[in-house]
Design a protein around this motif. Sequence first.
Motif, PDB file in Angstrom:
ATOM      1  N   VAL A  83     -18.311 109.100 -22.777  1.00  0.00           N
ATOM      2  CA  VAL A  83     -18.839 108.444 -21.577  1.00  0.00           C
ATOM      3  C   VAL A  83     -17.723 108.189 -20.571  1.00  0.00           C
ATOM      4  CG1 VAL A  83     -19.884 106.321 -20.709  1.00  0.00           C
ATOM      5  CG2 VAL A  83     -20.815 107.430 -22.754  1.00  0.00           C
ATOM      6  N   ASP A 114     -17.790 109.786 -16.881  1.00  0.00           N
ATOM      7  CA  ASP A 114     -17.864 108.872 -15.742  1.00  0.00           C
ATOM      8  C   ASP A 114     -16.597 108.909 -14.894  1.00  0.00           C
ATOM      9  OD1 ASP A 114     -20.359 108.158 -16.595  1.00  0.00           O
ATOM     10  OD2 ASP A 114     -19.785 106.192 -17.383  1.00  0.00           O
ATOM     11  N   TYR A 119     -18.544 108.639 -28.924  1.00  0.00           N
ATOM     12  CA  TYR A 119     -19.438 108.340 -27.806  1.00  0.00           C
ATOM     13  C   TYR A 119     -18.721 107.629 -26.659  1.00  0.00           C
ATOM     14  CZ  TYR A 119     -23.263 106.181 -25.195  1.00  0.00           C
ATOM     15  OH  TYR A 119     -24.099 105.773 -24.195  1.00  0.00           O
ATOM     16  N   ASP A 120     -17.944 106.598 -26.973  1.00  0.00           N
ATOM     17  CA  ASP A 120     -17.309 105.790 -25.920  1.00  0.00           C
ATOM     18  C   ASP A 120     -16.394 106.635 -25.044  1.00  0.00           C
ATOM     19  OD1 ASP A 120     -18.612 103.536 -26.766  1.00  0.00           O
ATOM     20  OD2 ASP A 120     -16.955 102.794 -27.993  1.00  0.00           O
ATOM     21  N   HIS A 179     -24.342 114.515 -21.396  1.00  0.00           N
ATOM     22  CA  HIS A 179     -24.185 114.030 -22.761  1.00  0.00           C
ATOM     23  C   HIS A 179     -25.482 114.315 -23.518  1.00  0.00           C
ATOM     24  CE1 HIS A 179     -23.837 110.785 -25.936  1.00  0.00           C
ATOM     25  NE2 HIS A 179     -22.715 111.466 -26.072  1.00  0.00           N
ATOM     26  N   SER A 236     -27.682 111.700 -25.718  1.00  0.00           N
ATOM     27  CA  SER A 236     -28.395 110.605 -25.057  1.00  0.00           C
ATOM     28  C   SER A 236     -29.285 111.095 -23.917  1.00  0.00           C
ATOM     29  CB  SER A 236     -27.393 109.583 -24.501  1.00  0.00           C
ATOM     30  OG  SER A 236     -26.560 110.164 -23.515  1.00  0.00           O
ATOM     31  N   ASN A 284     -22.344 114.206 -12.882  1.00  0.00           N
ATOM     32  CA  ASN A 284     -22.969 113.772 -14.123  1.00  0.00           C
ATOM     33  C   ASN A 284     -24.474 113.848 -13.893  1.00  0.00           C
ATOM     34  OD1 ASN A 284     -23.754 112.428 -16.472  1.00  0.00           O
ATOM     35  ND2 ASN A 284     -22.057 110.975 -16.358  1.00  0.00           N
TER      36      ASN A 284
END
Length: 421
Positions: free
Chosen positions: A350, A354, A346-347, A374, A377, A361
């Motif tokens: 992102v 970003d 996940y990290d 994503h 989420s 996005n």
Amino acid sequence: MKDNTKCLHSGYTPVNGGPRVMPIYQSTTFRFNSTKEIGDVFDDPTKAHIYSRFTNPTVDVVEKKIADLENGVAAMCTSSGQMASLMSILNLCNTGDSFISSSSIYGGTVNLFAFTLKKLGIECIFVDVDADEDEIQSKIKPNTKAIFGETLTNPSLQVLDIEKFAHVAHKNGIPLIVDNTFPTPILCKPINHGADIVIHSTSKYMDGHALQVGGVIVDGGKFDFTNGNFPDFTEPDESYHGTVYTKDYAFAPYIIKARMQLMRDFGAYPSGNSGFLLNLGLETLAIRMEKYCSNALKVAEYLKGTGKFETVNYPGLSDNKYYDLAKKYMPKGQSGVISLTIKGGYDNAVKFMDGLKMASNEVHVADIRTCVLHPASATHRQLTEEQLVACGINPGTVRFSVGLEDVDDIIADIEQSLEKI
């Protein structure tokens, strides 16, 4: 006509001295010379346009064009892709009925089928997209009215074996509904492979410019609704002057019933202006799809070479699990969408998203501009962990929708973002 020509000419032929470009009929209603003429249209809404809650001349042109592209007999536009999914089922199922769906479908559709329709007393039975015929058959019940699947699943990009699912459906006297949003009829024509009904979220590639939300249902015109499983089609409809759809509208009973019952009551119909904008997108659909596919394949090949992704899922890659099915059903290309799973979960997903500067996005896909999402989420946020796995999604999954920018610029944007991870 070939598809490139259909995109420009199907549905509308200018009269002598008339406008070359399809006009916008931005009107809710239409004038008649007598009360009898209005009554005649209420008896048979195919005679004329009477109210833009369920038909409009501009939207009618778009419906004819999409039906022609899909090799169907008729189509009905809706206010969204979700409404197209809902109406495609409600036109077949009543309270107490069931239908089967591939588990690998758009998250919003999972929620619609598993929860909202359940409240209406309609059961959705999910089956793995890779299930064999025996497993699919084992899910069939006496009250099962349809099978549903996506040609190219959103966002896991699994390829539906249309002929396999069609064979099971037809063996049981029920139709196959296929959501063909990602391939569009330019890359795949499900009706040619046994599908009976095709739906789209026109908000995606068909519109192409992120201008308006919309959907469409296409009637293949080949399914036999007189086989005893669908009395709503063969018995008089008391809500509409005793119409028998298979008798009075034998050329397209499915779509006529959807319009005369569901659209009449729900009114989820696009405006003339929306139809005009959708038609502009359709006019360039064929040439855009070719570029989307070309760009996506080059981007997918680049991503595989970076070493920073656990998986790069694009059916056009020769080592992809669905490569052979993709070449069978979508020989011209497999859309511009790539499903990525980045190392670090996940990290890092992102950070990667970003860090992109040109790609947007956003909660969208299949646009002329490159965009990322994503799913865990966002679009599939409401699903359980088990449902996410069934949809082919994990916390590191990124849906990368390649646009029409120069492919070197798309790759450069990816490269500069990856350097930060």
